[in-house]
Enzyme design. Structure first.
Site, short mmCIF file in Angstrom:
data_model
loop_
_atom_site.label_atom_id
_atom_site.label_comp_id
_atom_site.label_asym_id
_atom_site.label_seq_id
_atom_site.Cartn_x
_atom_site.Cartn_y
_atom_site.Cartn_z
N SER A 137 0.91 -1.36 0.15
CA SER A 137 0.28 -0.19 -0.03
C SER A 137 1.03 1.48 0.10
O SER A 137 2.56 1.46 0.73
CB SER A 137 -1.04 0.19 1.25
N TYR A 150 -0.71 -1.33 10.14
CA TYR A 150 -1.63 -1.98 8.71
C TYR A 150 -0.13 -1.60 7.41
O TYR A 150 0.33 -1.43 7.29
CB TYR A 150 -2.81 -1.28 8.67
#
Length: 255
Positions: A137, A150
């Site tokens: 990401s 995350y």
């Protein structure tokens, strides 16, 4: 017949990738935890002519993941494996991410990916061919204060994937890292906050397919957001803190 395995295939980017690759000459192994959604994706792919095996699996279960990879590869060698399964982490009230959430996020996003990637890599190295994709990401480059686990797990996937790419590329195995920005998915829908340049899962899948077909080291998009994200860690902390302030979010209850 290309043999493609995708984790997190029951929705979002994973489902869009499965539908994109579905065609008469493709053999797909679709992995997810939600059986109903996974079967719906599998039906769409079969309707496009692909041979599809839908498997319910929690990628945190290392023994089960290794067993699945070995059985799938023994039936027909895997050509492309996409480690896509992930969760958001964060906190529903915007507070510090709870311990349990952080551990779950790290276990699914990083360790769960390795449980798929590493046994696949061993088999591909033995025959000297294959391609592995790790789904990271842009948060790997611009860490989000509301999603530290995350961001950390996605950063680990970038480092791990690029290190592997250098090592195994000369032995015939391709390794690519994908770093999307904001994508309209059920997982993305859990977040309440600013989501600039958000795109559909189908559009994201097209970027990903094109990038891995060209064997890019990092497939990062959209380009403007990717360029900005990659500069964040080079900024002084005060500037970095101010620039990321607008990206705060809260997490809605998981559906």
């Amino acid at each position: 017949m290309p043999r493609i395995l995708i984790t997190g295939a029951s929705s979002g980017i994973g489902a869009a990738l499965a539908r994109h690759y579905a065609r008469a000459d493709a053999s797909l192994i679709l992995i997810g935890r939600n059986v109903d959604r996974l079967e719906a994706v599998a039906r769409d792919c079969r309707a496009s002519g692909a041979t599809v095996e839908a498997v319910r699996l929690d990628t945190r279960d290392r023994a089960a993941a290794i067993d699945l990879i070995h059985k799938a590869d023994a039936a027909q060698p895997l050509d492309l494996v996409i480690a896509n399964a992930a969760v958001n982490g964060g906190n529903q009230k915007g507070e510090v991410e709870p311990e349990a959430t952080a551990f779950e996020t790290a276990d699914i996003n990083y360790t769960g990916s390795l449980n798929i990637v590493l046994p696949t890599l061993t088999l591909m190295l033995q025959r000297g061919r294959g391609q592995i994709v790790l789904m990271s990401s842009l948060a790997a480059y611009a860490p989000l204060q509301d999603a530290p686990a995350y961001s950390g797990a996605k950063a680990a996937l970038v480092a791990h994937g690029l290190a592997l790419r250098q090592k195994v590329g000369p032995r015939g195995v391709k390794v690519n890292v994908v770093a999307p920005g904001y994508v309209k998915t059920p997982m993305g829908g859990e977040l309440k906050g600013w989501r600039p340049l958000e795109m559909s899962a189908e559009e994201a899948a097209r970027h990903i397919v094109k990038g891995i077909a060209k064997d890019r080291d990092v497939v990062a998009f959209p380009l403007v957001l990717a360029a900005l994200a990659r500069t964040v860690l080079l900024l002084p902390e005060s500037v970095r803190r101010a620039s990321l302030y607008a990206f705060r979010f809260q997490r809605r209850p998981r559906r």
